[in-house]
Motif scaffolding. Structure first.
Motif, PDB file in Angstrom:
ATOM      1  N   SER A 219      -8.501   2.978   5.650  1.00  0.00           N
ATOM      2  CA  SER A 219      -8.266   1.536   5.579  1.00  0.00           C
ATOM      3  C   SER A 219      -9.608   0.866   5.876  1.00  0.00           C
ATOM      4  CB  SER A 219      -7.178   1.119   6.569  1.00  0.00           C
ATOM      5  OG  SER A 219      -6.852  -0.244   6.401  1.00  0.00           O
TER       6      SER A 219
ATOM      7  N   ARG B 155      -5.908  -6.352 -11.732  1.00  0.00           N
ATOM      8  CA  ARG B 155      -6.312  -5.444 -10.637  1.00  0.00           C
ATOM      9  C   ARG B 155      -6.807  -4.124 -11.227  1.00  0.00           C
ATOM     10  NH1 ARG B 155      -3.657  -6.346  -5.452  1.00  0.00           N
ATOM     11  NH2 ARG B 155      -2.510  -8.264  -5.700  1.00  0.00           N
TER      12      ARG B 155
ATOM     13  N   GLY C 161     -12.528  -1.860  -0.840  1.00  0.00           N
ATOM     14  CA  GLY C 161     -11.480  -2.638  -0.187  1.00  0.00           C
ATOM     15  C   GLY C 161     -11.209  -3.991  -0.829  1.00  0.00           C
ATOM     16  N   THR C 162     -10.453  -4.818  -0.108  1.00  0.00           N
ATOM     17  CA  THR C 162     -10.132  -6.164  -0.597  1.00  0.00           C
ATOM     18  C   THR C 162     -11.407  -6.954  -0.856  1.00  0.00           C
ATOM     19  OG1 THR C 162      -8.040  -6.163   0.609  1.00  0.00           O
ATOM     20  CG2 THR C 162      -8.933  -8.312  -0.006  1.00  0.00           C
TER      21      THR C 162
ATOM     22  N   ASP D 223      -5.252  -3.513   3.681  1.00  0.00           N
ATOM     23  CA  ASP D 223      -5.495  -2.644   2.529  1.00  0.00           C
ATOM     24  C   ASP D 223      -5.577  -1.186   2.975  1.00  0.00           C
ATOM     25  OD1 ASP D 223      -7.938  -3.192   3.748  1.00  0.00           O
ATOM     26  OD2 ASP D 223      -8.811  -4.161   1.976  1.00  0.00           O
TER      27      ASP D 223
ATOM     28  N   THR E 295      -4.121  -3.337  -2.094  1.00  0.00           N
ATOM     29  CA  THR E 295      -4.712  -4.540  -1.493  1.00  0.00           C
ATOM     30  C   THR E 295      -3.734  -5.683  -1.721  1.00  0.00           C
ATOM     31  OG1 THR E 295      -5.799  -5.276  -3.526  1.00  0.00           O
ATOM     32  CG2 THR E 295      -7.091  -3.829  -2.094  1.00  0.00           C
TER      33      THR E 295
END
Ligand code: NDP
Length: 332
Positions: free
Chosen positions: A41, A282, A129-130, A68, A90
């Motif tokens: 994460s 996405r 990640g996000t 996420d 995410t």
């Protein structure tokens, strides 16, 4: 394993929250078609809020934060996923209004997941990640609005932060000149190593200006800061260019903004949201990340962490003191 490690945030009768690592039963996981064995994460601003008192994002306690995660499908009742598939999650308010990725297991609706693209492992996915997904969505939006290599320098604000770092590396890899705005002079070498061609001290852009327009400088901008900086930057955009607005590290208003850049220079202000982004976009963004993000530069941004480091990291990110991308190994 019917029990697993998770960071649990509990609230006492006085309303005070406390985060600790505890053993949680698999039976306590929320509803969802897919159970994921989480591998990594990361830490975002929202995670900082949810590790602490929640900032209005968390409604029920005990809570597992982590907005996420990336891991391997363990069980699935949805045809799109089978055990062993590598997935990334995410957004969708996971880690806010339902349990998230700061645990060895997570259960989510299948619609929330994206299959990990070829060429990206779960650790790299969380180094992205996000924050990195948002950077990619910003770059795609700027390209969709006409940004091309050779148009001139692209500005990245909040450059040493998570979104900014990935945006600098991506834009540089795509062949753009990148001007990086930072308030941390000691991060200049880091930003140059990611591909920044110019370092702009934050002070240069942090005062509002009364001028209707300033000299045209930027061919595009990824803005993580807003506040007075976005008000200034809009007035410095070249004719017909765009700013991707992703964050509010410097305030929720656009201070000193005027209509002039929009009506005299045809500047576009593009809002970027990563949380409710449709699946196809996405998937397109993750495929572009695997293709366009230089993995050696991504590696240089990584700050490794474990579940027990999270309370400190959560506090640090709220103070703007996290550099680059934290990757949390939830099994370490
Ligand atoms: P970070 O905290 O990692 O980075 C933010 C950076 O902004 C800091 O590193 C700092 O960069 C700069 N900064 C901080 N405070 C100020 C200030 N007062 N004035 C000017 N600059 C400042 O956060 P992230 O990169 O993860 O996120 C950035 C923003 O984007 C946040 O507001 C976050 O909530 C938002 N966000 C939005 C998403 C979306 O879907 N739209 C998704 C993810 C994040 P430096 O030290 O280089 O000056």
């Amino acid at each position: 394993m019917s029990y697993f490690n998770a960071m649990l945030v509990e609230k006492n009768d006085e309303g005070k929250t406390n985060a600790s690592i505890q053993q949680v039963s698999k039976a306590d996981l929320p509803e969802g078609e897919v159970t994921v064995s989480v591998e990594y994460s990361t830490v975002n601003y929202k995670d900082g809020l949810c590790i602490g008192p929640g900032g209005g994002l968390v409604r029920t306690y005990p809570h597992v934060p982590g907005i996420d995660f990336a891991g391997t499908v363990e069980e699935s009742s949805d045809d799109r996923y089978k055990p062993g598939d590598k997935v990334v999650l995410t957004g969708w308010r996971v880690g806010e209004n339902r349990w998230g990725g700061y645990a060895q297991k997570a259960r989510v609706p299948a619609d929330f997941l994206v299959p990990l693209p070829e060429g990206l492992n779960t650790r790299q996915a969380m180094a992205v990640g996000t924050a990195g997904l948002t950077s990619m969505l910003s770059v795609m939006a700027l390209e969709d609005h006409g940004l091309k290599r050779g148009d001139g320098p692209v500005l990245v604000t909040g450059a040493a932060g998570g979104v900014g770092s990935v945006a600098v590396a991506l834009l540089s890899k795509l062949g753009h000149e990148v001007a990086a705005v930072t308030g941390r002079a000691d991060q200049a070498d880091y930003l140059t190593s990611l591909g920044a061609t110019e370092i702009i001290p934050r002070d240069e852009l942090s005062e509002t200006s009364r001028k209707p327009l300033e000299a045209e400088r930027w061919a595009g901008c990824v803005d993580a800061v807003a506040g007075a900086m976005l008000g200034r930057v809009l007035k410095q955009m070249k004719y017909g260019t765009s700013v991707a607005a992703i964050g509010l590290a410097g305030g929720a208003a656009i201070d000193g903004a005027l209509i002039t850049p929009f009506i005299l220079r045809g500047v576009n202000l593009l809002g970027i949201d990563s949380v409710m982004q449709p699946f196809t976009n996405r998937q397109r963004a993750w495929a572009r990340i695997a293709q366009d993000l230089p993995m050696d530069r991504l590696e240089s941004m990584i700050q490794p962490a474990t579940l027990s480091d999270l309370p400190k990291l959560g506090a640090d990110i709220l103070k703007g003191q996290v550099k680059g991308r934290v990757v949390v190994d939830v099994n370490a």
